[in-house]
Design a protein around this motif. Sequence first.
Motif, PDB file in Angstrom:
ATOM      1  N   SER A   1      49.489  69.088 -40.560  1.00 42.10           N
ATOM      2  CA  SER A   1      49.599  68.900 -42.274  1.00 42.10           C
ATOM      3  C   SER A   1      50.851  69.590 -42.578  1.00 42.10           C
ATOM      4  N   LEU A   2      50.921  70.588 -42.221  1.00 40.77           N
ATOM      5  CA  LEU A   2      52.034  71.450 -42.665  1.00 40.77           C
ATOM      6  C   LEU A   2      53.309  70.830 -42.509  1.00 40.77           C
ATOM      7  N   LEU A   3      53.579  70.337 -41.072  1.00 41.42           N
ATOM      8  CA  LEU A   3      54.849  69.475 -40.544  1.00 41.42           C
ATOM      9  C   LEU A   3      54.957  68.322 -41.417  1.00 41.42           C
ATOM     10  N   PHE A   4      53.722  67.539 -41.619  1.00 33.44           N
ATOM     11  CA  PHE A   4      53.902  66.364 -42.400  1.00 33.44           C
ATOM     12  C   PHE A   4      54.569  66.431 -43.612  1.00 33.44           C
ATOM     13  N   PHE A   5      53.991  67.359 -44.652  1.00 33.84           N
ATOM     14  CA  PHE A   5      54.288  67.679 -46.050  1.00 33.84           C
ATOM     15  C   PHE A   5      55.874  68.377 -45.890  1.00 33.84           C
ATOM     16  N   TRP A   6      55.858  69.059 -44.901  1.00 36.11           N
ATOM     17  CA  TRP A   6      57.301  69.793 -45.057  1.00 36.11           C
ATOM     18  C   TRP A   6      58.430  68.948 -44.883  1.00 36.11           C
ATOM     19  N   GLU A   7      58.342  67.963 -43.796  1.00 32.57           N
ATOM     20  CA  GLU A   7      59.288  66.731 -43.788  1.00 32.57           C
ATOM     21  C   GLU A   7      59.314  65.913 -44.962  1.00 32.57           C
TER      22      GLU A   7
ATOM     23  N   ALA B   1      58.800  78.250 -49.382  1.00 34.25           N
ATOM     24  CA  ALA B   1      59.034  78.976 -48.049  1.00 34.25           C
ATOM     25  C   ALA B   1      58.444  80.352 -48.154  1.00 34.25           C
ATOM     26  N   ILE B   2      58.580  81.043 -49.233  1.00 33.08           N
ATOM     27  CA  ILE B   2      57.897  82.207 -49.390  1.00 33.08           C
ATOM     28  C   ILE B   2      56.766  82.295 -48.930  1.00 33.08           C
ATOM     29  N   TYR B   3      55.870  81.446 -49.730  1.00 31.76           N
ATOM     30  CA  TYR B   3      54.486  81.063 -49.230  1.00 31.76           C
ATOM     31  C   TYR B   3      53.991  81.106 -47.978  1.00 31.76           C
ATOM     32  N   GLY B   4      55.028  80.284 -47.295  1.00 30.60           N
ATOM     33  CA  GLY B   4      54.632  80.012 -45.760  1.00 30.60           C
ATOM     34  C   GLY B   4      54.653  81.299 -45.114  1.00 30.60           C
ATOM     35  N   LEU B   5      55.771  82.287 -45.475  1.00 29.80           N
ATOM     36  CA  LEU B   5      55.750  83.552 -44.764  1.00 29.80           C
ATOM     37  C   LEU B   5      54.619  84.311 -45.007  1.00 29.80           C
ATOM     38  N   VAL B   6      54.428  84.600 -46.187  1.00 37.68           N
ATOM     39  CA  VAL B   6      53.305  85.385 -46.600  1.00 37.68           C
ATOM     40  C   VAL B   6      51.933  84.935 -45.899  1.00 37.68           C
ATOM     41  N   ARG B   7      51.855  83.466 -45.825  1.00 33.19           N
ATOM     42  CA  ARG B   7      50.508  83.245 -45.109  1.00 33.19           C
ATOM     43  C   ARG B   7      50.412  83.507 -43.818  1.00 33.19           C
ATOM     44  N   PHE B   8      51.567  83.276 -43.101  1.00 35.12           N
ATOM     45  CA  PHE B   8      51.533  83.685 -41.802  1.00 35.12           C
ATOM     46  C   PHE B   8      51.283  85.110 -41.588  1.00 35.12           C
TER      47      PHE B   8
ATOM     48  N   ALA C   1      53.264  70.633 -53.041  1.00 37.81           N
ATOM     49  CA  ALA C   1      51.826  71.120 -53.260  1.00 37.81           C
ATOM     50  C   ALA C   1      51.041  70.892 -51.986  1.00 37.81           C
ATOM     51  N   GLY C   2      51.275  69.806 -51.194  1.00 41.77           N
ATOM     52  CA  GLY C   2      50.934  69.662 -49.786  1.00 41.77           C
ATOM     53  C   GLY C   2      51.027  70.354 -48.798  1.00 41.77           C
ATOM     54  N   VAL C   3      52.496  71.060 -48.698  1.00 42.73           N
ATOM     55  CA  VAL C   3      52.594  72.124 -48.141  1.00 42.73           C
ATOM     56  C   VAL C   3      51.987  73.385 -48.148  1.00 42.73           C
ATOM     57  N   VAL C   4      51.867  73.984 -49.517  1.00 36.98           N
ATOM     58  CA  VAL C   4      51.074  74.944 -49.715  1.00 36.98           C
ATOM     59  C   VAL C   4      49.601  74.873 -49.201  1.00 36.98           C
TER      60      VAL C   4
ATOM     61  N   ALA D   1      44.571  67.721 -43.649  1.00 32.70           N
ATOM     62  CA  ALA D   1      43.460  68.729 -44.300  1.00 32.70           C
ATOM     63  C   ALA D   1      43.916  69.704 -45.086  1.00 32.70           C
ATOM     64  N   PHE D   2      43.185  69.981 -46.312  1.00 34.30           N
ATOM     65  CA  PHE D   2      43.635  70.904 -47.264  1.00 34.30           C
ATOM     66  C   PHE D   2      42.635  72.096 -47.312  1.00 34.30           C
ATOM     67  N   TYR D   3      43.217  73.405 -47.236  1.00 35.69           N
ATOM     68  CA  TYR D   3      42.399  74.371 -47.571  1.00 35.69           C
ATOM     69  C   TYR D   3      43.171  75.330 -48.609  1.00 35.69           C
ATOM     70  N   ILE D   4      42.418  75.561 -49.914  1.00 33.95           N
ATOM     71  CA  ILE D   4      42.904  75.881 -50.999  1.00 33.95           C
ATOM     72  C   ILE D   4      42.392  77.278 -51.481  1.00 33.95           C
ATOM     73  N   ASP D   5      43.013  78.399 -51.058  1.00 35.23           N
ATOM     74  CA  ASP D   5      42.210  79.786 -51.576  1.00 35.23           C
ATOM     75  C   ASP D   5      43.106  80.508 -52.827  1.00 35.23           C
ATOM     76  N   ARG D   6      42.834  81.456 -53.196  1.00 30.89           N
ATOM     77  CA  ARG D   6      43.484  82.141 -54.180  1.00 30.89           C
ATOM     78  C   ARG D   6      45.060  82.366 -53.899  1.00 30.89           C
ATOM     79  N   LEU D   7      45.304  82.383 -52.790  1.00 27.91           N
ATOM     80  CA  LEU D   7      46.978  82.379 -52.456  1.00 27.91           C
ATOM     81  C   LEU D   7      47.472  81.218 -52.640  1.00 27.91           C
ATOM     82  N   ALA D   8      46.953  80.046 -51.870  1.00 26.55           N
ATOM     83  CA  ALA D   8      47.153  78.771 -52.340  1.00 26.55           C
ATOM     84  C   ALA D   8      47.462  78.350 -53.473  1.00 26.55           C
ATOM     85  N   SER D   9      46.485  78.814 -54.312  1.00 29.72           N
ATOM     86  CA  SER D   9      46.169  78.305 -55.802  1.00 29.72           C
ATOM     87  C   SER D   9      47.431  78.901 -56.529  1.00 29.72           C
ATOM     88  N   PHE D  10      47.717  79.828 -56.364  1.00 29.97           N
ATOM     89  CA  PHE D  10      48.694  80.667 -56.888  1.00 29.97           C
ATOM     90  C   PHE D  10      50.045  80.061 -56.824  1.00 29.97           C
ATOM     91  N   PHE D  11      50.447  79.685 -55.638  1.00 30.10           N
ATOM     92  CA  PHE D  11      51.734  79.199 -55.393  1.00 30.10           C
ATOM     93  C   PHE D  11      51.494  77.632 -56.100  1.00 30.10           C
TER      94      PHE D  11
END
Length: 617
Positions: free
Chosen positions: A135-141, A251-258, A125-128, A72-82
């Motif tokens: 989903s994060l693990l799936f696309f990360w791998e 990776a920077i996106y992941g850190l900021v998101r968390f 794009a899937g990770v972000v 599943a995807f959730y695309i907000d302003r932060l995700a769309s920026f990356f």
Amino acid sequence: MTAGFWLGGGILLLFAALAGIVFNHGGKKVWQAVLWLIIAAAVCLICGSLGVFFGNPLDISLWSIAPGLDIAFYIDRLASFFILIISLVSLCVAIYSLGYNNHLFSNERANLLSAFMGIFIFSMAGVVASANTFSLLFFWEIMALSSFFLMMNDYQAVFTQRAGVYYFVLTQLSTVFLMLMAVVMYIQNGSFELSLDGAPSGIQSLVFVLAFLAFGIKAGIIPLHKWLPYAHSASPSNISALMSGVMLKVAIYGLVRFLMDVLSPEIWWGVVILLLGAVSALLGVIYALKEHDLKTLLAFHSIENIGIILMGIGLYVIFGLYGQDTLALLALGSALFHSLNHAIFKSLLFMTAGSVVMAVGDRNIEKMGGLVKLMPYTSVIFLVGAVSISALPPFNGFMSELMLFESFFQSFSLAESSIKILLFSVLAILALTSALAAACFVKAFGAVFLAMPRSQEAASAKEVSKSMIIGPAILAVACLVLGLFAVQVFQSAGYSFDLPDMSLVGLVLVIFGVLVFGMVRLFSPRKSRRSETWACGYIRPTPRFEYTATGFAEPLFQIFRLIYRTRHYNERSYEDNQQAIFKQGKSAIHTLKFFDEYIYLPIAGFFGRISRFVSRL
């Protein structure tokens, strides 16, 4: 409409990957068609990103593998920026690859390279966009494996095999930490939801440590950076541009998101991020200074810039916890803006470096020189990237680093003295880093493009094809536009920071340049005069008279010799027994590879001994 752009972009990327693999033996037209599909997909994703950034978030449930296991995807302003960063750089790299892929080993490898490029972009794009940890693990791998195959394009070279080992081990270690983090969150939540609301402080800290290790490895934070210089040197240059320009930002996106949405930060998290950012920035630029391999030099600068981004993120955490919301927003804005800027100028630099390496046939900058006359367009574009990464006005790197400096300067409003001392110490490191980065790119540009060619290959270099100029040239224009109109860009996004309006500075510079050009044209003598210059008695200057990259950096070697642990080796022979008449000699400088010799190789040796012991059982 916006959902259609996302869906169209994803389908085009998957179709491109499938076409490149299925028609692997189809010749040149296959990889060209694949790259055009990637270009079309990138345009769709850019439109989709802008639609979400200036509109509403998007929630998409793609596939339910089993109850609770949803893609599943959730695309907000932060995700769309990356994703905008990913798609913009991918667009330019695909255009560049239309010319660059002609010089790969074979059409079959070019087909596979283009196909995996499509998978790589899709996975990033899937990770972000991921809405849950599954989903994060799936696309990360998928991202890790596709980038590994891309890096191994020249798999027969010994250097590539060595780089592949480093990359595979560390990137899988990153996945392990991410998996552990997902397990902890699942135990806490009973689901793969990206949330830890109400979790105890210990659980929050454990998840932060695991996430920071996972994202830190992928971002190349020192001391987890070792894969980065090897991987970028071994990869084709268009892949280096994607990995350094875009993958590190995932990776920077992941850190900021968390930090923003999942966890409840504590003060020591911000201190750790800030300190490791400062260490990465300083050591990254110091190691870049000693490099003569053009692509490795750029790789170490990626570590430096990731350090600068981390400083902004660390400040965001610290200021936020001290209730300084305006300062926290400024620091986060500097980190995100520098992420965008670094993606643009680093991709540009890797692409132009690839053009130079292809034209000269060597990555050693000591064998280059004089390319400004032979490759004028590439030289100008590289110069724009060099000026931008050196944070000189009016380009984009200057504006994002200025925002970070402002964040530090305004930190005197904090009450706690120990934090003040820490921040001003890191500020000094940031200032030193900026100065050293400028020195390093003076060395790089001077050794590669100025003076006379220092090898026959450099003397016979030619300008590259149009597509290899257009791709990085788009990013060069973006460097200037984001520098001159940074204030207007932030205002259009709904943010207002106290920044100088560089558009006025740009207007003054243009007027000044026109005036100088006009005066030169009007008042300079029409006839030129040629005369011999005094050359210390030599008949004429040769490339051996030039400053080499080693000679330029030698004073800095001496200043930082405690870090380099420089060892000099001199061998001399003489014509006479009194050692008065010099015959010949050889000199070399070796520097300590601290992380190899004291961390990675001992760990590898330990596991090697265990493996041998187990194999004997």
